[in-house]
Design an enzyme around this catalytic site. Structure first.
Site, PDB file in Angstrom:
ATOM      1  N   ASP A  39     -11.961   7.187 -41.747  1.00  0.00           N
ATOM      2  CA  ASP A  39     -11.306   6.838 -40.478  1.00  0.00           C
ATOM      3  C   ASP A  39     -12.390   6.569 -39.437  1.00  0.00           C
ATOM      4  OD1 ASP A  39     -10.071   7.165 -37.832  1.00  0.00           O
ATOM      5  OD2 ASP A  39      -8.314   7.893 -38.927  1.00  0.00           O
ATOM      6  N   ILE A  40     -12.309   5.425 -38.767  1.00  0.00           N
ATOM      7  CA  ILE A  40     -13.343   5.117 -37.760  1.00  0.00           C
ATOM      8  C   ILE A  40     -13.308   6.126 -36.617  1.00  0.00           C
ATOM      9  CG2 ILE A  40     -13.822   2.657 -38.112  1.00  0.00           C
ATOM     10  CD1 ILE A  40     -11.729   2.064 -35.932  1.00  0.00           C
ATOM     11  N   GLN A 102       2.543   7.203 -35.296  1.00  0.00           N
ATOM     12  CA  GLN A 102       1.852   6.178 -36.097  1.00  0.00           C
ATOM     13  C   GLN A 102       1.315   5.085 -35.174  1.00  0.00           C
ATOM     14  OE1 GLN A 102       4.368   4.272 -39.055  1.00  0.00           O
ATOM     15  NE2 GLN A 102       2.607   3.614 -40.275  1.00  0.00           N
ATOM     16  N   HIS A 108      -0.425   5.339 -44.407  1.00  0.00           N
ATOM     17  CA  HIS A 108      -1.683   6.058 -44.670  1.00  0.00           C
ATOM     18  C   HIS A 108      -1.474   7.540 -44.394  1.00  0.00           C
ATOM     19  CE1 HIS A 108      -1.634   4.907 -40.461  1.00  0.00           C
ATOM     20  NE2 HIS A 108      -2.266   6.049 -40.219  1.00  0.00           N
ATOM     21  N   HIS A 110      -3.758  11.022 -43.434  1.00  0.00           N
ATOM     22  CA  HIS A 110      -5.052  11.553 -43.005  1.00  0.00           C
ATOM     23  C   HIS A 110      -5.415  12.766 -43.853  1.00  0.00           C
ATOM     24  CE1 HIS A 110      -5.125   9.479 -38.955  1.00  0.00           C
ATOM     25  NE2 HIS A 110      -3.842   9.359 -39.256  1.00  0.00           N
TER      26      HIS A 110
HETATM   27  P1  AMP Z   1      -2.209   6.839 -37.207  1.00  0.00           P
HETATM   28  O1  AMP Z   1      -2.263   7.113 -35.722  1.00  0.00           O
HETATM   29  O2  AMP Z   1      -1.755   7.990 -38.021  1.00  0.00           O
HETATM   30  O3  AMP Z   1      -1.433   5.560 -37.474  1.00  0.00           O
HETATM   31  O4  AMP Z   1      -3.718   6.617 -37.640  1.00  0.00           O
HETATM   32  C1  AMP Z   1      -4.373   5.408 -37.566  1.00  0.00           C
HETATM   33  C2  AMP Z   1      -5.813   5.698 -37.796  1.00  0.00           C
HETATM   34  O5  AMP Z   1      -6.452   4.506 -38.225  1.00  0.00           O
HETATM   35  C3  AMP Z   1      -6.576   6.180 -36.554  1.00  0.00           C
HETATM   36  O6  AMP Z   1      -7.059   7.510 -36.790  1.00  0.00           O
HETATM   37  C4  AMP Z   1      -7.719   5.160 -36.416  1.00  0.00           C
HETATM   38  O7  AMP Z   1      -8.933   5.770 -36.034  1.00  0.00           O
HETATM   39  C5  AMP Z   1      -7.785   4.554 -37.800  1.00  0.00           C
HETATM   40  N1  AMP Z   1      -8.286   3.200 -37.877  1.00  0.00           N
HETATM   41  C6  AMP Z   1      -7.876   2.142 -37.139  1.00  0.00           C
HETATM   42  N2  AMP Z   1      -8.553   1.036 -37.500  1.00  0.00           N
HETATM   43  C7  AMP Z   1      -9.394   1.394 -38.497  1.00  0.00           C
HETATM   44  C8  AMP Z   1     -10.361   0.723 -39.291  1.00  0.00           C
HETATM   45  N3  AMP Z   1     -10.596  -0.588 -39.134  1.00  0.00           N
HETATM   46  N4  AMP Z   1     -11.053   1.415 -40.206  1.00  0.00           N
HETATM   47  C9  AMP Z   1     -10.826   2.732 -40.367  1.00  0.00           C
HETATM   48  N5  AMP Z   1      -9.930   3.438 -39.663  1.00  0.00           N
HETATM   49  C10 AMP Z   1      -9.221   2.791 -38.731  1.00  0.00           C
END
Ligand code: AMP
Ligand code: ZN
Length: 154
Positions: A39-40, A102, A108, A110
């Site tokens: 996760d970035i 979300q 996805h 975590h």
């Molecule tokens: P959620 O809020 O559960 O939908 O989580 C989305 C997650 O995606 C967040 O923790 C972001 O940091 C992560 N994210 C968004 N874009 C990317 C990316 N390009 N590469 C890796 N993680 C990402």
């Protein structure tokens, strides 16, 4: 009754692009149905996302095989995180829909290594309703379970 509107068509969302290799990601693991990548946001070191390879928006849209594969990958990654980062705990977190927290609308989960006093907090307002209300909620769900088909609502 569509609960979750897919604002990003298959193939065009950011996680589909990661699956396809069109944008970079620090991949950790992949198999036929799932991919795991860093996760970035890195809430803590070792914070990984386990995504379905196929574009499905929420847990409800996964096939049973994908749902099983996601949990197997999350378990493998959690075990690796335990070995690699020696956390005090690990939180699995999975959000569905904007109201569910979300922000990326491609399924996805975590896998988040946790440490004592790491500042991660989920506001979780307990209600503790009367027992007859619990029984009513259970009955609503039992009826819904009987009505629903096994097929995912993609
Ligand atoms: P959620 O809020 O559960 O939908 O989580 C989305 C997650 O995606 C967040 O923790 C972001 O940091 C992560 N994210 C968004 N874009 C990317 C990316 N390009 N590469 C890796 N993680 C990402
Ligand atoms: Zn997607």
């Amino acid at each position: 009754m569509p609960m979750f509107v897919d604002t990003s068509p298959p193939g065009h969302c950011i996680f589909c692009k990661i699956v396809a290799g069109d944008i970079p990601a620090a991949k950790v693991y992949e198999d036929d149905l799932t991919v795991a990548f860093m996760d970035i946001g890195q809430v803590n070191p070792g914070h990984v996302l386990v995504a379905s390879k196929r574009h499905a928006v929420t847990v409800i849209n996964l096939t049973p095989e994908e749902a099983a594969a996601v949990m197997q990958t999350a378990q493998r990654v959690a075990a690796a995180a335990q070995r690699a980062f020696d956390p005090d705990g690990i939180t699995l977190f999975q959000a569905n829909g904007e109201a569910g927290g979300q922000t990326v609308f491609h399924f996805h989960m975590h896998v988040l290594p946790r440490h004592e006093n790491d500042g991660v907090a989920l506001a979780w307002p307990r209600k503790e309703p009367a027992v007859h209300l619990l029984q009513g909620y259970a009955q609503q769900l039992q009826q819904a379970l009987q009505e629903q088909t096994a097929a995912p609502t993609v």
